[in-house]
Design a protein around this motif. Sequence first.
Motif: not given
Lengths: 212, 520
Positions: A152, A172-175, A177-178, A180-182
Amino acid sequence: MAEFPDTRISLIIRLGEASDVQAWQEFAEIYAPALLGLARRRGLQPADAEDVTQEILFGVARAVQRFQPDQNRAMFRTWLSRIAHNLIHDFCEGRRRRPAAHAISDSWLEKATQAGESASHDDFDEELRASILRLAAKRVQERVAPKTWNAFEQTAIQNRTAEWVSQEFGMTVGSVYVARCRVMSMLRNDVQQLLADCQVTPADSNAEEGLQ
Amino acid sequence: MILPLSKTKSNCPSPEELSLCLRATAVVDDVVQQHIGDCQTCQATLQAIAADATWWDEVETTLYTAPDPAAERIAHSICALSGYQNADPADQELTAHELSQLRTHLQPPSHPELLGRIGRYELEQLVGRGGMGLVFRGHDTDLHRVVAIKTIASHLNPRGAARERFVREARASASLTHPHIVAVYDVITDSQLPAIVMQYIPGQTLEQWLKEQGPMPWPTVLQLGIQLADALNAAHESGLIHRDIKPGNVMLEAGCLRALIADFGLVRALDEASLTHTGALAGTPDFMSPEQARGQVLDQRSDLFSLGAVLYTMLTGCPPFHAPQPMAVLNRICHQRHQSVAVVCSDVPMQVSRVVDKLLQKQPRKRYASAAEVRDMLQQLSRSSIHLQTRRPMQLYKFVGLAAAVLAVALLYPFASMLGQSLGIPSGQSNSGYSLPGESGPPDPAARLLRTQRIADRFVDLDRLSQQLQGIEVAVTELEHAPAIAAAELADRGSVQYSISSELQWLQSEVSRLEMEFNQ
């Protein structure tokens, strides 16, 4: 991982009970930076800003038992805001340079709450929002895994790309994103809770439900 | 929970599924995570669900700048203030919170019965708490002696240059050796929980003693006062000011015959080192000097004021400026005169009361010049204690009271008789064989009224004179050490006393003349 231990009870009511250490801590953590920011915004030097903040909080801490929080919490904010405006104004005028110990004379509160020239509460609200955001960030950081917070912080505050973070910290890039948004979602919840406690209008009330 | 990937037209998870990913405890399926990493649409949706653009902007601008460190300092000082209010110093049970704090900051103890270890010191038992933190009885494992260990609450932990200043002050205080000063052995600032190691005194603080037993007999107060003044003198001579003399910082050895002052300069040094400057650490303001309450520069005479307040409390059981609100206390300290000890406790001799009065002078220059002077004065009083009188100085008031009673009678009689006359009721005197007012014609009532008016005026004069005399009495006490001026004040007192006695004589003669006239 309790999201909000007992924030339902008004902070200000709890301040009246001197034994509520947590309430005092929250009070100081929210209002010290906000008042300091306000004083700096009005052009006070760092040392003067610190003095006046200390005087306000010291005086208010001692007087809060006398404050009747029976109406609503917004009144506390207005009350504090008026004290802040008056004292900072006095300080700017150079009418006094005194140690915080002055905040303990009986007439202090009376003088400090006198209605001065009509002051807008907008900039105090802005400072309050900022310090609430900081406090919320601090709390969220304590609740999440260091890696999550890092994702984040690097992307949302330090302006790094998710790809950079993923390479640097082995996620991973996906994690990224998850994560930072979480964190953002938790932060928003915390801020809204604290704002409700201090009765500050959120800048954007539509943000409540996000874009759905 | 594991979130399954549900196939939609575009292979993207639905917004509902994405919002589930944001739950604090959700475990996100690897496939979904992989998809989010690759799909910009889902990234945007997830971001929008978390918060809208204004939030993202606000968070970035606000959190990008580091918080002002001053804010944290101020917050700590306010918390210290509230923290002090709820701790009962006599409560010797550790709270759950304190225990967990100790467990995280201390090294594990060598024996399960003990609380923990700081360096070479084992903490055995909590014996008290103060503004700074907790006080333990402990054991020095190197020198095999019992010590007292005062831990410093972590938020007061001085850092950087402030820490050096604090250590310097602690060293200065460690250099003091005096039979009535608690010796400082060691200062630990490199541990997670900084602490001061000092001499262990079996006994209790003066504060606890007074709370349990009430006021002390004045000869004991004189004895302990001599010890305290001597200790202060030793410290002042080495250039150290205590700045927080109060019953909580005076240890009484079991048996209450020996008093020791603790924490020389440390509390205030810590207060300044942690940059709070609020005096929040000092806890109760009851024993602060006016210059301290105003935040002015202090010298040793500030300690003398505090000593006066402590002696006052020992003699009467209550601090001289006590009030329920701390701010009211400070207001009193700065602006109100205390009630003399002799007025509160009539069995305390005037001379003893006067020493306390002089210590409690608002202006430092009106107090004693040094602790040595106080000690000598107390010693002198202690030696001559059998001759000390408990007489109140203002016996004059009794005279005035008596005279007023006489006058009241004199004033009431003529009015009663006039009233009786107008209502046709025979007055008391008419029954006793004296002539009735109407028959022989007493002196003109108007003239008599005028004269009683004049007597009343003279009473006001008398009151003013006696107040003047009281003022001179106070001045003389203050000027004991400036004989020439004192002599002049004494001469004034003589002349005022003369005026009072002549005033009294005149009043008495007038009153008796009135009585005579009336009885004719």
